[in-house]
Design a protein around this motif. Structure first.
Motif, PDB file in Angstrom:
ATOM      1  N   VAL A  58     -22.505 -32.297  -5.743  1.00 13.13           N
ATOM      2  CA  VAL A  58     -22.605 -33.577  -6.448  1.00 13.13           C
ATOM      3  C   VAL A  58     -23.597 -33.473  -7.596  1.00 13.13           C
ATOM      4  O   VAL A  58     -23.336 -33.951  -8.713  1.00 13.13           O
ATOM      5  CB  VAL A  58     -23.013 -34.694  -5.472  1.00 13.13           C
ATOM      6  N   ALA A  59     -24.740 -32.829  -7.329  1.00 11.12           N
ATOM      7  CA  ALA A  59     -25.768 -32.695  -8.367  1.00 11.12           C
ATOM      8  C   ALA A  59     -25.247 -31.905  -9.561  1.00 11.12           C
ATOM      9  O   ALA A  59     -25.532 -32.225 -10.715  1.00 11.12           O
ATOM     10  CB  ALA A  59     -27.012 -32.025  -7.778  1.00 11.12           C
ATOM     11  N   HIS A  60     -24.474 -30.852  -9.293  1.00 11.53           N
ATOM     12  CA  HIS A  60     -23.931 -30.045 -10.374  1.00 11.53           C
ATOM     13  C   HIS A  60     -22.938 -30.847 -11.218  1.00 11.53           C
ATOM     14  O   HIS A  60     -22.849 -30.667 -12.440  1.00 11.53           O
ATOM     15  CB  HIS A  60     -23.269 -28.791  -9.798  1.00 11.53           C
ATOM     16  N   ARG A  61     -22.216 -31.737 -10.559  1.00  9.16           N
ATOM     17  CA  ARG A  61     -21.235 -32.545 -11.282  1.00  9.16           C
ATOM     18  C   ARG A  61     -21.913 -33.604 -12.156  1.00  9.16           C
ATOM     19  O   ARG A  61     -21.581 -33.758 -13.332  1.00  9.16           O
ATOM     20  CB  ARG A  61     -20.281 -33.224 -10.283  1.00  9.16           C
ATOM     21  N   VAL A  62     -22.867 -34.344 -11.586  1.00 10.54           N
ATOM     22  CA  VAL A  62     -23.470 -35.461 -12.337  1.00 10.54           C
ATOM     23  C   VAL A  62     -24.641 -35.006 -13.190  1.00 10.54           C
ATOM     24  O   VAL A  62     -25.061 -35.719 -14.107  1.00 10.54           O
ATOM     25  CB  VAL A  62     -23.920 -36.578 -11.376  1.00 10.54           C
ATOM     26  N   ALA A 207     -28.125 -28.699 -19.184  1.00  6.14           N
ATOM     27  CA  ALA A 207     -26.922 -28.369 -18.406  1.00  6.14           C
ATOM     28  C   ALA A 207     -27.145 -27.075 -17.666  1.00  6.14           C
ATOM     29  O   ALA A 207     -27.843 -26.180 -18.133  1.00  6.14           O
ATOM     30  CB  ALA A 207     -25.694 -28.245 -19.316  1.00  6.14           C
ATOM     31  N   ASP A 208     -26.589 -26.989 -16.476  1.00  5.67           N
ATOM     32  CA  ASP A 208     -26.652 -25.736 -15.724  1.00  5.67           C
ATOM     33  C   ASP A 208     -25.630 -24.765 -16.279  1.00  5.67           C
ATOM     34  O   ASP A 208     -24.483 -25.123 -16.516  1.00  5.67           O
ATOM     35  CB  ASP A 208     -26.355 -25.990 -14.241  1.00  5.67           C
ATOM     36  N   ASP A 209     -26.059 -23.519 -16.487  1.00  2.00           N
ATOM     37  CA  ASP A 209     -25.157 -22.539 -17.077  1.00  2.00           C
ATOM     38  C   ASP A 209     -24.736 -21.462 -16.074  1.00  2.00           C
ATOM     39  O   ASP A 209     -24.139 -20.474 -16.430  1.00  2.00           O
ATOM     40  CB  ASP A 209     -25.832 -21.859 -18.282  1.00  2.00           C
ATOM     41  N   HIS A 210     -25.039 -21.690 -14.768  1.00  5.35           N
ATOM     42  CA  HIS A 210     -24.714 -20.641 -13.808  1.00  5.35           C
ATOM     43  C   HIS A 210     -23.298 -20.744 -13.281  1.00  5.35           C
ATOM     44  O   HIS A 210     -22.815 -19.827 -12.643  1.00  5.35           O
ATOM     45  CB  HIS A 210     -25.711 -20.684 -12.635  1.00  5.35           C
ATOM     46  N   ALA A 211     -22.613 -21.845 -13.492  1.00  6.33           N
ATOM     47  CA  ALA A 211     -21.242 -21.998 -13.004  1.00  6.33           C
ATOM     48  C   ALA A 211     -20.625 -23.219 -13.661  1.00  6.33           C
ATOM     49  O   ALA A 211     -21.326 -24.104 -14.156  1.00  6.33           O
ATOM     50  CB  ALA A 211     -21.223 -22.145 -11.479  1.00  6.33           C
ATOM     51  N   ASP A 212     -19.278 -23.239 -13.669  1.00  2.53           N
ATOM     52  CA  ASP A 212     -18.597 -24.404 -14.203  1.00  2.53           C
ATOM     53  C   ASP A 212     -18.788 -25.590 -13.268  1.00  2.53           C
ATOM     54  O   ASP A 212     -18.835 -25.443 -12.047  1.00  2.53           O
ATOM     55  CB  ASP A 212     -17.096 -24.103 -14.347  1.00  2.53           C
ATOM     56  N   ALA A 213     -18.888 -26.763 -13.859  1.00  2.00           N
ATOM     57  CA  ALA A 213     -19.081 -27.975 -13.061  1.00  2.00           C
ATOM     58  C   ALA A 213     -17.835 -28.254 -12.231  1.00  2.00           C
ATOM     59  O   ALA A 213     -16.715 -28.027 -12.688  1.00  2.00           O
ATOM     60  CB  ALA A 213     -19.382 -29.163 -13.973  1.00  2.00           C
TER      61      ALA A 213
END
Length: 366
Positions: A58-62, A207-213
């Motif tokens: 959820v955190a990665h998505r939002v 934005a997190d760059d370790h994986a696609d959301a």
């Protein structure tokens, strides 16, 4: 092989929350034998790990800081329900349960989780970096809420003992809600960038760059399983609480240790999530989780117990003793010195962990 392993992990994180809720239904309100307590404990541990997994989805998505806010608020809402339920069942000896659990949450988050996160990040990456503006605002809010709710009742004179009068409790509850609401608005709307991770050059990582959301559908499913897992964690924690109370009494420890153990169980998801963020050099996310959980614990618990006190019999003791007030004051001072530079070494993490160890020692041997 890789696809099969991923499928297994996905199934595991879906099955365990459902299993926890089913087990909760069959064990709620019953005296549990030792073998069942062991099974409940294993499922409880699995539900904690599943909750962390779904919270990270959820955190990665939002994105941040919404992701850490989702986990902190979700855990705290269910924690509040647990506190009120135990107070309703526990009689006079539960009069200090809200105070003990909330103070334990503050010490666990501000010293335990913060100390571990700073230590892990600084040992792994050389130095832990975070945004001093956002962390300082969160710390100021936590310190104010803790003082208004847990320190002032010891010194007020409207009622005998460390208790608030009805008017004072109402003021504390409303103040807690207002401050928490202002902080959430600041964190998510007006100054969101203050609560985002930063690079060692001070640049905000938006934005997190370790994986696609993940997709909205995947995030929605994870949100549902997160709710199931948290209900299972807190409900099963209540189920084993009689065993915990018996063990505490048999060991000759104070009843307040029960609140410490409950807080440790409930805050396990935040602790694991914070450590994972620290390992990825996202220390700000770890601090958001820690201080956000402390803030939500006070800001939501005090209003809830204020409402519940209308029908709960017995006193509601909120004021801390002298020893705990000293620990709270030292925690605020040390945390302020940690936050100001915006970066920390293993020393700062160690200082916070020593404070947490001192709290645990004094809780067991007051």
């Amino acid at each position: 092989m890789i696809v099969g392993l991923r499928s297994l992990v996905t199934q595991w994180t879906a099955v365990v929350p459902a299993l926890a809720v089913v087990l909760l239904v069959f064990t709620w309100g019953r005296d549990l034998p030792g073998a069942v307590v062991a099974v409940v404990t294993l499922v409880l541990a699995g539900a904690v790990l599943a909750a962390v997994h779904h919270a990270e989805v959820v955190a990665h998505r939002v994105g941040e800081p919404f992701g850490s806010l989702v986990l902190a608020v979700a855990v705290t809402i269910i924690e509040v329900a647990l506190i009120v339920t135990l107070m309703a069942d526990g009689g006079d000896k539960s009069s200090t349960l809200a105070r003990d659990t909330v103070f334990a949450a503050v010490m666990i988050t501000c010293n335990g989780i913060v100390g571990l996160s700073l230590l892990v990040a600084s040992l792994r990456h050389g130095i832990a970096v975070f945004n001093a503006e956002g962390t300082g605002a969160a710390l100021a809010t936590v310190a104010t809420l803790a003082t208004l709710s847990l320190v002032l009742p010891t010194f007020t004179t409207s009622k005998p003992g460390p208790e608030f009068s009805t008017a004072q409790l109402t003021f504390a509850a409303l103040s807690s809600l207002v401050l928490y609401g202002l902080f959430v608005a600041t964190q998510t709307v007006r100054h969101r960038d203050y609560f985002l991770p930063i690079t060692r050059q001070g640049e905000v990582i938006d934005a997190d760059d370790h994986a696609d959301a993940p997709s909205s559908r995947s995030a929605g499913i994870s949100l549902g399983f997160l709710g199931l897992a948290l209900v299972g964690v807190v409900g099963l924690a209540k189920g084993v609480s009689p065993t915990i109370e018996s063990g505490v009494e048999a060991a000759g420890m104070p009843h307040s240790v029960v609140g410490v153990i409950i807080a440790l169980l409930v805050l396990l998801p935040e602790t694991i999530a914070a450590l994972r963020s620290a390992r990825r050099d996202r220390v700000q996310t770890s601090l958001n989780l820690a201080l956000g959980s402390a803030m939500a614990s006070i800001g939501l618990t005090i209003p809830a117990v204020a409402i519940a006190s209308v029908w709960l019999s017995g006193p509601l003791v909120l004021g801390l003793g002298a020893t705990h007030m000293v620990l709270l004051a030292l925690t605020v001072v040390v945390s302020s010195l940690t936050v100001v530079p915006g970066r920390a070494t293993p020393l700062q993490g160690g200082v916070h962990l020593v404070l947490f160890a001192a709290y645990l020692e004094l809780a067991i041997n007051p």
